[in-house]
Design a protein around this motif. Structure first.
Motif, PDB file in Angstrom:
ATOM      1  N   UNK A 160       0.681  -1.332   0.243  1.00  0.00           N
ATOM      2  CA  UNK A 160      -0.145  -0.176  -0.379  1.00  0.00           C
ATOM      3  C   UNK A 160       0.669   1.453   0.217  1.00  0.00           C
ATOM      4  N   UNK A 161       0.418   2.472  -1.119  1.00  0.00           N
ATOM      5  CA  UNK A 161       1.105   3.706  -1.119  1.00  0.00           C
ATOM      6  C   UNK A 161       1.446   3.709   0.053  1.00  0.00           C
ATOM      7  N   UNK A 218      -3.315  -0.494 -10.852  1.00  0.00           N
ATOM      8  CA  UNK A 218      -3.779   1.156 -11.124  1.00  0.00           C
ATOM      9  C   UNK A 218      -2.688   2.256 -10.347  1.00  0.00           C
ATOM     10  N   UNK A 219      -2.291   1.901  -9.229  1.00  0.00           N
ATOM     11  CA  UNK A 219      -2.342   2.700  -8.280  1.00  0.00           C
ATOM     12  C   UNK A 219      -0.649   3.993  -8.077  1.00  0.00           C
ATOM     13  N   UNK A 220      -0.119   3.605  -8.587  1.00  0.00           N
ATOM     14  CA  UNK A 220       1.198   5.049  -9.563  1.00  0.00           C
ATOM     15  C   UNK A 220      -0.413   6.087  -9.835  1.00  0.00           C
ATOM     16  N   UNK A 259       6.642   7.042  -2.396  1.00  0.00           N
ATOM     17  CA  UNK A 259       5.962   6.686  -2.277  1.00  0.00           C
ATOM     18  C   UNK A 259       5.144   5.012  -1.741  1.00  0.00           C
ATOM     19  N   UNK A 260       6.284   4.018  -1.708  1.00  0.00           N
ATOM     20  CA  UNK A 260       6.507   3.133  -1.338  1.00  0.00           C
ATOM     21  C   UNK A 260       5.500   2.122  -1.853  1.00  0.00           C
ATOM     22  N   UNK A 261       4.748   2.042  -3.207  1.00  0.00           N
ATOM     23  CA  UNK A 261       4.222   1.501  -3.638  1.00  0.00           C
ATOM     24  C   UNK A 261       4.391   0.099  -4.218  1.00  0.00           C
TER      25      UNK A 261
END
Length: 213
Positions: free
Chosen positions: A1-2, A41-43, A178-180
């Motif tokens: 998780x970001x 699609x988190x980024x 962002x720790x994605x």
């Protein structure tokens, strides 16, 4: 998780919502499968905080990827190598599956960290990987000798396209910052491991004028 929540579809503008709509289809085409965690699609959801930047990045991405003078296999190799070097878990997971979906064997992915001594890669591929590693380092470590070796295998146009492609890979530092994490595109299969260099240990220095122990 970001480290921060992404922009939800409900809070996104029309252009961003359109990106969210077509994003999964694009990922499926590249990877041949759906992610195991989330929507993959988190980024995009993080970039959506700055929609104009997101759109500009998308156009930059499309423009760079229109270059077709470099063989797809080499493009995929240097993209994965670059992702590994910046420690982007999301990109390494995605890139490993893109490579596999484009025809890479598991043995080749496993051999990539030691590509110089592997007989699974051609000399041109090894030189391209050397160049990718040198470009991705900070500061850049492309020597005259290395550049001459690259010129033995690639035309000027190809070198420009490879270098531009690696510049695009560098934008994925946002994901790492962002720790994605991994979306699970390569879950259950061979996946390259991101480079995670240990941070130096900081030693406290007494303030000037303080008593030393």
């Amino acid at each position: 998780m970001a480290r921060i929540p992404g922009v939800s579809k409900a809070n996104a503008g029309p252009v961003v919502r359109l990106t969210y709509r077509f994003g999964p289809r694009m990922m499926r085409k590249l990877t041949g499968r759906d992610p195991e965690r989330g929507n993959g699609l988190e980024p995009m959801e993080i970039w959506a905080y700055a929609p104009k930047m997101m759109i500009a990045l998308g156009r930059f991405n499309q423009g760079i990827r229109k270059g077709k003078s470099v063989d797809e296999r080499i493009r995929n190799l240097i993209e994965l190598k670059g992702a590994q070097m910046i420690g982007c878990e999301y990109c390494v997971d995605l890139g490993s599956q893109i490579c596999r979906n484009s025809g890479f064997r598991d043995e080749e992915l496993l051999a990539l960290p030691n590509y110089r001594t592997s007989d699974l890669f051609t000399e041109a591929e090894k030189v391209a990987l050397d160049y990718a590693a040198a470009v991705m380092r900070t500061p850049v470590e492309v020597t005259d000798e290395l550049f001459r070796r690259v010129q033995q295998h690639f035309s000027d146009r190809q070198i420009v396209e490879m270098t531009a492609f690696l510049t695009l890979v560098n934008t994925n530092r946002l994901n790492a910052a962002f720790g994605i994490g991994s979306a699970g595109f390569s879950d259950g299969m061979v996946c390259l491991v991101p480079d995670r260099p240990s941070l130096p240990t900081l030693t406290a220095v007494p303030a000037s004028g303080s008593d030393s122990a």
